[in-house]
Design a protein around this motif. Sequence first.
Motif, PDB file in Angstrom:
ATOM      1  N   LEU A 102     114.821 -18.733  -3.789  1.00 19.64           N
ATOM      2  CA  LEU A 102     116.245 -18.525  -4.027  1.00 19.64           C
ATOM      3  C   LEU A 102     116.831 -17.733  -2.872  1.00 19.64           C
ATOM      4  O   LEU A 102     116.281 -16.696  -2.480  1.00 19.64           O
ATOM      5  CB  LEU A 102     116.476 -17.777  -5.346  1.00 19.64           C
ATOM      6  CG  LEU A 102     117.917 -17.405  -5.696  1.00 19.64           C
ATOM      7  CD1 LEU A 102     118.802 -18.643  -5.835  1.00 19.64           C
ATOM      8  CD2 LEU A 102     117.957 -16.575  -6.974  1.00 19.64           C
ATOM      9  N   PHE A 103     117.931 -18.235  -2.325  1.00 20.90           N
ATOM     10  CA  PHE A 103     118.618 -17.601  -1.194  1.00 20.90           C
ATOM     11  C   PHE A 103     120.097 -17.520  -1.546  1.00 20.90           C
ATOM     12  O   PHE A 103     120.755 -18.544  -1.715  1.00 20.90           O
ATOM     13  CB  PHE A 103     118.378 -18.441   0.069  1.00 20.90           C
ATOM     14  CG  PHE A 103     119.175 -18.063   1.289  1.00 20.90           C
ATOM     15  CD1 PHE A 103     119.489 -16.757   1.591  1.00 20.90           C
ATOM     16  CD2 PHE A 103     119.605 -19.058   2.155  1.00 20.90           C
ATOM     17  CE1 PHE A 103     120.212 -16.422   2.734  1.00 20.90           C
ATOM     18  CE2 PHE A 103     120.317 -18.752   3.304  1.00 20.90           C
ATOM     19  CZ  PHE A 103     120.634 -17.432   3.596  1.00 20.90           C
ATOM     20  N   VAL A 104     120.575 -16.300  -1.725  1.00 22.78           N
ATOM     21  CA  VAL A 104     121.991 -16.055  -2.009  1.00 22.78           C
ATOM     22  C   VAL A 104     122.515 -15.190  -0.873  1.00 22.78           C
ATOM     23  O   VAL A 104     121.940 -14.139  -0.556  1.00 22.78           O
ATOM     24  CB  VAL A 104     122.193 -15.353  -3.367  1.00 22.78           C
ATOM     25  CG1 VAL A 104     123.679 -15.161  -3.659  1.00 22.78           C
ATOM     26  CG2 VAL A 104     121.514 -16.135  -4.489  1.00 22.78           C
ATOM     27  N   PHE A 105     123.611 -15.623  -0.264  1.00 19.35           N
ATOM     28  CA  PHE A 105     124.136 -14.988   0.951  1.00 19.35           C
ATOM     29  C   PHE A 105     125.646 -14.835   0.793  1.00 19.35           C
ATOM     30  O   PHE A 105     126.344 -15.821   0.574  1.00 19.35           O
ATOM     31  CB  PHE A 105     123.786 -15.885   2.141  1.00 19.35           C
ATOM     32  CG  PHE A 105     124.281 -15.435   3.490  1.00 19.35           C
ATOM     33  CD1 PHE A 105     124.452 -14.113   3.816  1.00 19.35           C
ATOM     34  CD2 PHE A 105     124.555 -16.387   4.465  1.00 19.35           C
ATOM     35  CE1 PHE A 105     124.881 -13.721   5.075  1.00 19.35           C
ATOM     36  CE2 PHE A 105     124.982 -16.015   5.732  1.00 19.35           C
ATOM     37  CZ  PHE A 105     125.149 -14.677   6.035  1.00 19.35           C
ATOM     38  N   VAL A 106     126.138 -13.598   0.846  1.00 22.44           N
ATOM     39  CA  VAL A 106     127.576 -13.353   0.754  1.00 22.44           C
ATOM     40  C   VAL A 106     128.057 -12.569   1.970  1.00 22.44           C
ATOM     41  O   VAL A 106     127.311 -11.784   2.561  1.00 22.44           O
ATOM     42  CB  VAL A 106     127.967 -12.596  -0.536  1.00 22.44           C
ATOM     43  CG1 VAL A 106     127.655 -13.415  -1.771  1.00 22.44           C
ATOM     44  CG2 VAL A 106     127.308 -11.246  -0.625  1.00 22.44           C
ATOM     45  N   SER A 107     129.319 -12.804   2.305  1.00 27.36           N
ATOM     46  CA  SER A 107     129.957 -12.117   3.423  1.00 27.36           C
ATOM     47  C   SER A 107     131.349 -11.700   2.975  1.00 27.36           C
ATOM     48  O   SER A 107     132.012 -12.410   2.208  1.00 27.36           O
ATOM     49  CB  SER A 107     130.087 -13.045   4.629  1.00 27.36           C
ATOM     50  OG  SER A 107     128.839 -13.587   4.979  1.00 27.36           O
ATOM     51  N   ALA A 108     131.784 -10.539   3.485  1.00 27.80           N
ATOM     52  CA  ALA A 108     133.103 -10.007   3.119  1.00 27.80           C
ATOM     53  C   ALA A 108     133.607  -9.082   4.224  1.00 27.80           C
ATOM     54  O   ALA A 108     132.827  -8.638   5.076  1.00 27.80           O
ATOM     55  CB  ALA A 108     133.006  -9.237   1.803  1.00 27.80           C
ATOM     56  N   PRO A 109     134.883  -8.762   4.183  1.00 27.66           N
ATOM     57  CA  PRO A 109     135.411  -7.819   5.171  1.00 27.66           C
ATOM     58  C   PRO A 109     134.802  -6.411   5.041  1.00 27.66           C
ATOM     59  O   PRO A 109     134.636  -5.713   6.034  1.00 27.66           O
ATOM     60  CB  PRO A 109     136.911  -7.778   4.874  1.00 27.66           C
ATOM     61  CG  PRO A 109     137.200  -9.080   4.203  1.00 27.66           C
ATOM     62  CD  PRO A 109     135.955  -9.383   3.401  1.00 27.66           C
ATOM     63  N   ARG A 110     134.448  -6.003   3.812  1.00 30.96           N
ATOM     64  CA  ARG A 110     133.960  -4.638   3.571  1.00 30.96           C
ATOM     65  C   ARG A 110     132.601  -4.648   2.870  1.00 30.96           C
ATOM     66  O   ARG A 110     132.300  -5.524   2.069  1.00 30.96           O
ATOM     67  CB  ARG A 110     134.959  -3.874   2.693  1.00 30.96           C
ATOM     68  CG  ARG A 110     136.367  -3.827   3.244  1.00 30.96           C
ATOM     69  CD  ARG A 110     136.531  -2.654   4.183  1.00 30.96           C
ATOM     70  NE  ARG A 110     137.883  -2.539   4.662  1.00 30.96           N
ATOM     71  CZ  ARG A 110     138.303  -2.971   5.844  1.00 30.96           C
ATOM     72  NH1 ARG A 110     137.480  -3.603   6.647  1.00 30.96           N
ATOM     73  NH2 ARG A 110     139.541  -2.783   6.220  1.00 30.96           N
ATOM     74  N   ARG A 111     131.809  -3.612   3.119  1.00 30.03           N
ATOM     75  CA  ARG A 111     130.422  -3.574   2.639  1.00 30.03           C
ATOM     76  C   ARG A 111     130.255  -3.417   1.133  1.00 30.03           C
ATOM     77  O   ARG A 111     129.368  -4.012   0.546  1.00 30.03           O
ATOM     78  CB  ARG A 111     129.624  -2.492   3.368  1.00 30.03           C
ATOM     79  CG  ARG A 111     129.958  -1.083   2.955  1.00 30.03           C
ATOM     80  CD  ARG A 111     129.148  -0.036   3.715  1.00 30.03           C
ATOM     81  NE  ARG A 111     129.542   1.289   3.317  1.00 30.03           N
ATOM     82  CZ  ARG A 111     130.580   1.945   3.805  1.00 30.03           C
ATOM     83  NH1 ARG A 111     131.340   1.387   4.720  1.00 30.03           N
ATOM     84  NH2 ARG A 111     130.871   3.148   3.370  1.00 30.03           N
ATOM     85  N   LYS A 112     131.066  -2.606   0.463  1.00 31.08           N
ATOM     86  CA  LYS A 112     130.839  -2.346  -0.967  1.00 31.08           C
ATOM     87  C   LYS A 112     130.938  -3.622  -1.800  1.00 31.08           C
ATOM     88  O   LYS A 112     130.237  -3.785  -2.790  1.00 31.08           O
ATOM     89  CB  LYS A 112     131.805  -1.283  -1.478  1.00 31.08           C
ATOM     90  CG  LYS A 112     131.453   0.096  -0.970  1.00 31.08           C
ATOM     91  CD  LYS A 112     132.320   1.163  -1.577  1.00 31.08           C
ATOM     92  CE  LYS A 112     131.910   2.524  -1.021  1.00 31.08           C
ATOM     93  NZ  LYS A 112     132.686   3.602  -1.613  1.00 31.08           N
ATOM     94  N   VAL A 113     131.795  -4.512  -1.394  1.00 31.25           N
ATOM     95  CA  VAL A 113     131.996  -5.770  -2.122  1.00 31.25           C
ATOM     96  C   VAL A 113     130.720  -6.603  -2.162  1.00 31.25           C
ATOM     97  O   VAL A 113     130.381  -7.184  -3.203  1.00 31.25           O
ATOM     98  CB  VAL A 113     133.148  -6.577  -1.461  1.00 31.25           C
ATOM     99  CG1 VAL A 113     133.254  -7.966  -2.052  1.00 31.25           C
ATOM    100  CG2 VAL A 113     134.453  -5.826  -1.582  1.00 31.25           C
TER     101      VAL A 113
END
Length: 148
Positions: A102-113
Motif C-alpha cells: 500500500l502506497f498513499v502519498f499526499v502533498s499540500a502547501p503546509r505540513r500539518k495538513v
Amino acid sequence: MTTDKPKKTAFIQGAIAAHFIGDSIAKHQTKITIGAHNIFLGQVRGDEIDGKTVVAIEYSAYEEMAEKSIYEIREAAFAKYDLTCLHIYHSLGIVKTGEICLFVFVSAPRRKVVFSAIEFLVEEIKQKVPVFGKEIFDDETYSWKKNT
C-alpha cells in the motif's frame, strides 16, 4: 476522433516497487506550490500465527467496487483537507513479506495538513475498500487476513 486513454487505476499487480515510489515523488518537484509531502507505505509482515510464519499475502478485490470506494475516499479527503495532490496505490496478487503493498502519498502547501490527511486516508482505506488478503504460510497453507 476519440483517443482511448487508459483509465488510471489504484491497483498494481504484485509488490509496489521502490523505483515507482521514487518516481512518484520526483514528479512533484516541479509543483512549486507544494510545501510538504507525507507518505504511508504498508509492508507485508512476517507474522507468526499458530506456530506458522506468514511468507506472503495474496490480495484480491472487487475491483470496480474498490475503485469506486477509493474515488469516494479521495474526494472526501480533498473536501476535508487543503491538498494539492493525493495518490493511492494498492497491490493485487502475491506480495512477499518485506514488500510494499500500500502506497498513499499526499502533498499540500503546509505540513500539518499532510499528517492529518494520511491518517484519515489510511483508516478510510482499511475500513471501506473491499480488498481481501489471503495470508500464505511457510507450510503452504493459508488463512484470510482480518484488518485491524
